[in-house]
Structure formats: structure tokens, C-alpha cells
Design an enzyme around this catalytic site. Structure first.
Site, PDB file in Angstrom:
ATOM      1  N   ARG A 272      15.436  -1.249   2.666  1.00 36.78           N
ATOM      2  CA  ARG A 272      16.036  -0.241   3.542  1.00 36.78           C
ATOM      3  C   ARG A 272      17.555  -0.203   3.413  1.00 36.78           C
ATOM      4  NH1 ARG A 272      12.490  -2.543   8.373  1.00 36.78           N
ATOM      5  NH2 ARG A 272      10.528  -1.477   8.012  1.00 36.78           N
TER       6      ARG A 272
ATOM      7  N   TYR B  53      13.698   1.170  -4.771  1.00 39.67           N
ATOM      8  CA  TYR B  53      14.195   1.189  -3.396  1.00 39.67           C
ATOM      9  C   TYR B  53      15.359   2.168  -3.253  1.00 39.67           C
ATOM     10  CZ  TYR B  53      11.446  -3.026  -2.351  1.00 39.67           C
ATOM     11  OH  TYR B  53      10.429  -3.937  -2.165  1.00 39.67           O
TER      12      TYR B  53
ATOM     13  N   HIS C  68       5.748  -4.364 -10.148  1.00 39.56           N
ATOM     14  CA  HIS C  68       5.626  -3.923  -8.761  1.00 39.56           C
ATOM     15  C   HIS C  68       4.200  -3.582  -8.336  1.00 39.56           C
ATOM     16  CE1 HIS C  68       8.311  -1.875  -5.495  1.00 39.56           C
ATOM     17  NE2 HIS C  68       7.311  -2.529  -4.954  1.00 39.56           N
TER      18      HIS C  68
ATOM     19  N   SER D 165       3.521  -8.178  -8.125  1.00 44.06           N
ATOM     20  CA  SER D 165       3.426  -7.767  -6.729  1.00 44.06           C
ATOM     21  C   SER D 165       2.180  -6.905  -6.568  1.00 44.06           C
ATOM     22  CB  SER D 165       4.683  -6.972  -6.338  1.00 44.06           C
ATOM     23  OG  SER D 165       4.661  -6.599  -4.984  1.00 44.06           O
TER      24      SER D 165
ATOM     25  N   GLN E  77       3.802 -11.093  -4.886  1.00 45.44           N
ATOM     26  CA  GLN E  77       4.276 -10.586  -3.593  1.00 45.44           C
ATOM     27  C   GLN E  77       3.243  -9.587  -3.058  1.00 45.44           C
ATOM     28  OE1 GLN E  77       7.952  -7.940  -1.940  1.00 45.44           O
ATOM     29  NE2 GLN E  77       8.534  -9.722  -3.171  1.00 45.44           N
TER      30      GLN E  77
ATOM     31  N   ASN F  19      18.305  -3.677   8.926  1.00 47.08           N
ATOM     32  CA  ASN F  19      19.715  -3.354   8.711  1.00 47.08           C
ATOM     33  C   ASN F  19      20.581  -3.768   9.890  1.00 47.08           C
ATOM     34  OD1 ASN F  19      19.872  -2.148   6.093  1.00 47.08           O
ATOM     35  ND2 ASN F  19      18.784  -0.357   6.881  1.00 47.08           N
TER      36      ASN F  19
END
Length: 295
Positions: free
Chosen positions: A21, A54, A127, A157, A179, A261
Site C-alpha cells: 500500500r 504493487y 508471485h 508465493s 508466501q 501506512n
């Protein structure tokens, strides 16, 4: 903060800061990014989790603007590749897809190094499983980036055990982690063989969305929320810390990846490491998550 050793070239903090994020924050200034990293380092959290996709392929560059040589030497950087979505540098893609070809992996690694202004990636993950993966080509490419020094270690992942074994069969380098989604609200990996597979082989799994995408904070989950809150109150922490401590209590040495964040929340990520979840407490939370007692 406990640390986990994956191989002779890689050691990571038990808790990982997720940067998916990073580009969504209203403030993406250099100082603000550095403050986030400093808040992690103050708790012994040294591992930063990225992915090329991302922020619409922009989060890596945002991180890169904030890194100094001194700061880079204090952290481990995880990133991922193989998702091609019609955005950023892949805006011309006709459809979202996966690409585990040698050319794409080598190009992705070079993009990540350039955008983050670093000379090596500590951990590169594939990923998503690619239905068209040629495991010999993909495995050879992963061996190549490790041999070149551009990547210290490799993993995957969202792979199932059979996906892992297929890719590993085409490699000389050992995959070090997977992951996957693990949380109180996504607990099937504890019973579907995913965690057992990696625990058996001594591969500590990483857990994405360990707070169920924030759903654990929903008071409509009255039983589970209440059980978490009781423990949180007892230890003077937030319920997020309890939910993460639940994962840390498992012997597979799960590494939760937490992303926020908010600087105050970042500063409290380490609270999870202060809570000891005993067996009965673990099963009490598990029972609430299941919605019924175990058989």
C-alpha cells in the site's frame, strides 16, 4: 525481534513490513517513507516486502527514492515478479496474465534493481503459479539470477506443494519460502497440507494478509473479536497484535507480513512478539475462527 535464517545468504526478521500500500498513502515523500522504515527498525523489523506490481508497478520506485546506502544496509528487501497486468509499464497488455519465462524474470529483476536503486534483491519470489510454466526454463532463470549475484535467495508465493515440487525439480538452487495467505480467518493452510509440507521440509512460510484484510476488526465477528479483545486487554495491546501472536505461536516459524501506512500502527507491529499464546489459548481462538469446537 527474533530472526529466521533461510540459508547462508539470507536471514530475515520474524515480522515483515509489507509495502503493497506504499503508493496508496497521501504522503509518499522521501521523509515519510524513511520514517516508516525507521519505525520498523526501532522494533528490530528489518525485512521489507515488495512486488513489482504493487502500486501499479510504482511502489518499488517509491521505496527506491527513499533508500540511502546506509539505510539499504540495514534492511532485507523481498520482491516478486510474474504478474503482468494492463498498468504501468505493461499498460499495453491485452489481458492480465502470468509470465514465468526466462526473459520476463531477467527483465523483472533488472527493473526492480533499477527502480529501487539497489545492487541486489535479498529474496525474489514468483508471485503466482503460472499454468504455462516451463519448470526447466523458470528454474534455470532463477538459478541464473542467484548465480549472477543479483538475487540472494529465491522462493514462491501462493504455490501449493505440487507447484513447489514441480519448480524445484527444475532447479539447482533451493527454494527457501512460500508466501501464502494465512490468518485466523484463512486457516485452511493448517489443515490442507500447505503448512505441514513446508514445516516438514524446514521452509518457514511467510503469511500475507495475516489480519484477514482488516476483517478481524469487524465487531460482527462477535465471538472471535471478543476473544481477541480479552487477550489484548490483558496484555495492553491491540487485537491485531494478538492475531499475529497466534501465528507466531505455530512451530512452522511463520513470518507474518503486515502492511499499514499509519506510523502509529507501524510502531506497534512489534507488540505481537511480546505475547505468548499457550496451547489452550491458541485453540480457543481457533475454535472461535472455526465457529465450532474441534472434533
Amino acid at each position: 525481534m527474533d530472526r529466521v535464517k533461510f540459508n547462508d545468504a539470507l536471514e530475515m526478521s520474524r515480522l515483515v513490513y509489507g509495502m503493497w500500500r506504499l503508493g496508496d498513502d497521501a504522503d509518499t515523500s522521501v521523509d515519510h517513507i524513511r520514517n516508516k522504515i525507521s519505525a520498523c527498525l526501532d522494533q528490530g523489523i528489518t525485512t521489507m516486502d515488495q512486488a513489482d506490481i504493487y502500486g501499479g508497478y510504482e511502489a518499488e520506485e517509491i521505496l527506491g527514492t527513499a533508500l540511502t546506502p546506509e539505510l539499504r544496509n540495514q534492511i532485507e528487501i523481498v520482491t516478486k515478479c510474474d504478474i503482468v497486468a494492463p498498468a504501468g509499464r505493461y499498460a499495453g497488455a491485452k489481458v492480465k496474465h502470468y509470465d514465468t519465462s526466462r526473459a520476463h524474470i531477467l527483465s523483472s529483476v533488472d527493473h526492480s534493481l533499477r527502480l529501487m536503486k539497489i545492487d541486489h534483491i535479498d529474496l525474489l519470489l514468483i508471485h503466482r503459479p503460472d499454468p504455462l510454466m516451463d519448470h526447466h526454463e523458470t528454474g534455470s532463470a532463477l538459478d541464473e539470477v542467484v548465480a549472477s549475484g543479483k538475487v540472494r535467495a529465491v522462493g514462491v508465493s501462493n504455490f501449493r506443494p505440487w507447484d513447489w515440487e514441480l519448480l524445484q525439480s527444475g532447479m539447482k538452487t533451493q527454494l527457501v519460502t512460500n508466501q501464502i495467505e494465512i490468518s485466523l480467518l484463512h486457516h485452511t493452510p493448517f489443515t490442507n497440507g500447505d503448512i505441514a509440507f513446508h514445516q516438514k521440509n524446514g521452509q518457514p512460510p511467510m503469511a500475507w494478509s495475516p489480519l484477514g484484510g482488516g476483517a478481524l476488526f469487524d465487531t460482527k465477528l462477535s465471538g472471535l473479536h471478543g476473544a481477541l479483545q480479552n487477550i489484548a486487554t490483558e496484555h495492553d495491546v491491540e487485537i491485531a497484535a494478538v492475531a499475529i501472536a497466534w501465528l507466531l505461536a505455530h512451530p512452522a516459524r511463520i513470518l507474518p507480513v503486515l502492511g499499514t501506512n499509519n506510523l502509529d500502527r507501524i510502531a506497534r507491529i512489534g507488540d505481537a512478539a511480546k505475547i505468548q499464546i499457550d496451547r489452550e489459548t491458541w485453540f480457543d481462538l481457533y475454535t472461535h475462527a472455526l465457529g465450532h469446537e474441534v472434533a
